[in-house]
Design a protein around this motif. Structure first.
Motif, mmCIF file in Angstrom:
data_model
loop_
_atom_site.group_PDB
_atom_site.id
_atom_site.type_symbol
_atom_site.label_atom_id
_atom_site.label_comp_id
_atom_site.label_asym_id
_atom_site.label_seq_id
_atom_site.Cartn_x
_atom_site.Cartn_y
_atom_site.Cartn_z
ATOM 1 N N GLY A 1 0.805 -1.405 -0.149
ATOM 2 C CA GLY A 1 0.293 0.304 0.655
ATOM 3 C C GLY A 1 0.915 1.073 0.025
ATOM 4 N N ASN B 1 1.820 4.752 1.073
ATOM 5 C CA ASN B 1 1.947 5.263 1.839
ATOM 6 C C ASN B 1 3.069 6.152 2.674
ATOM 7 O OD1 ASN B 1 2.901 3.504 3.762
ATOM 8 N ND2 ASN B 1 1.241 2.399 3.677
ATOM 9 N N PHE B 2 3.508 6.557 3.465
ATOM 10 C CA PHE B 2 4.778 7.650 3.551
ATOM 11 C C PHE B 2 6.129 6.783 3.979
ATOM 12 C CE2 PHE B 2 8.031 9.509 5.724
ATOM 13 C CZ PHE B 2 8.187 10.393 5.926
ATOM 14 N N THR C 1 6.484 3.151 3.105
ATOM 15 C CA THR C 1 6.171 2.565 1.372
ATOM 16 C C THR C 1 7.311 3.207 0.831
ATOM 17 O OG1 THR C 1 4.295 3.215 0.814
ATOM 18 C CG2 THR C 1 4.656 1.018 2.429
#
Length: 246
Positions: free
Chosen positions: A51, A53-54, A56
């Motif tokens: 997913g 997000n910051f 990843t």
């Protein structure tokens, strides 16, 4: 590992392998781009799986940077491997050169040492063939004692072993003072010992390589067996549990 990071032997690799520096840098950039693309694809795959997000995105950037760094270092790593292969080859070719040289010396002990060294060129293989050619050419161009000494030192440095240095010191002595039976006999003994050491080292290196390969096969087979047993155990365990539930 430290050499891989600091590249402290880079100039030595360039010198001993006669590397075209501009071509080397171009290849570095190419591999950096290739590995960076692989890193970008891996980062995108991580984002899809975990997913976006910051965390990843940050992880993806680290992955891209890591792959780019590996790509940049890849050519230097290959230089080190190539030098090892060349040194191993020189370990076999240098005694061969000495054997040809000593054979010519026995046939014509009164001949000029450099002329006899030049006579070995037709029987040699690369990379030592070029080195003997360079040595004799330098001596013919400048027969001063200082240049001759420097030429022999450069040749022994290229071979890179203490045995080569001692043996070439004897050849240099023959050139400067003439051939005598004592030096000739001592050189014969050193060449024989060098051949024995070279063969022993070659056999030992081959033995270690075979052992390493066999160890990899054993580990792979062990992982396969445990994996197979695990799959079978899970399958039978699941089947048994489903029967009990029923």
């Amino acid at each position: 590992m430290m050499d891989f990071i600091t590249e402290e032997h880079r100039e030595e690799y360039f010198r001993k392998l006669y590397i075209d520096v501009s071509k080397f840098q171009s290849q570095r950039i190419t591999y950096t781009i290739i590995f960076s693309i692989i890193g970008i694809v891996s980062a995108i795959a991580l984002g899809v799986v975990l997913g976006f997000n910051f965390a990843t995105v940050l992880l993806g950037l680290l992955v891209v940077a890591l792959f780019g760094y590996i790509g940049w270092k890849y050519m230097y790593y290959e230089l080190g491997n190539e030098l090892k292969r060349q040194d191993a080859r020189l370990g076999l070719l240098f005694p061969e050169f000495l054997q040809v040289f000593i054979s010519l010396l026995h046939v014509n002990p009164g001949a000029n040492v450099v002329t006899l060294m030049e006579g070995t060129i037709a029987y040699l293989e690369e990379p030592i063939k070029t080195q003997v050619l360079r040595l004799t050419k330098r001596i013919y161009e400048d027969a001063s004692s200082e240049n001759i000494r420097d030429s022999f030192n450069e040749f022994s440095s290229y071979i890179g072993t203490s045995e080569a240095r001692r043996t070439l010191d004897m050849v240099y002595e023959m050139y400067m003072e003439g051939v005598n039976e004592r030096t000739l006999s001592e050189l014969d003994t050193k060449i024989q010992a060098m051949n024995e050491n070279t063969v022993a080292s070659f056999v030992e290196a081959k033995s270690k390589k075979i052992q390493n390969r066999s160890m990899v096969c054993i580990i792979a087979m062990t992982i396969y067996i445990f994996g197979f047993v695990g799959v079978v155990a899970v399958a039978y365990g699941g089947s048994a549990l489903s029967k009990l539930s029923f």
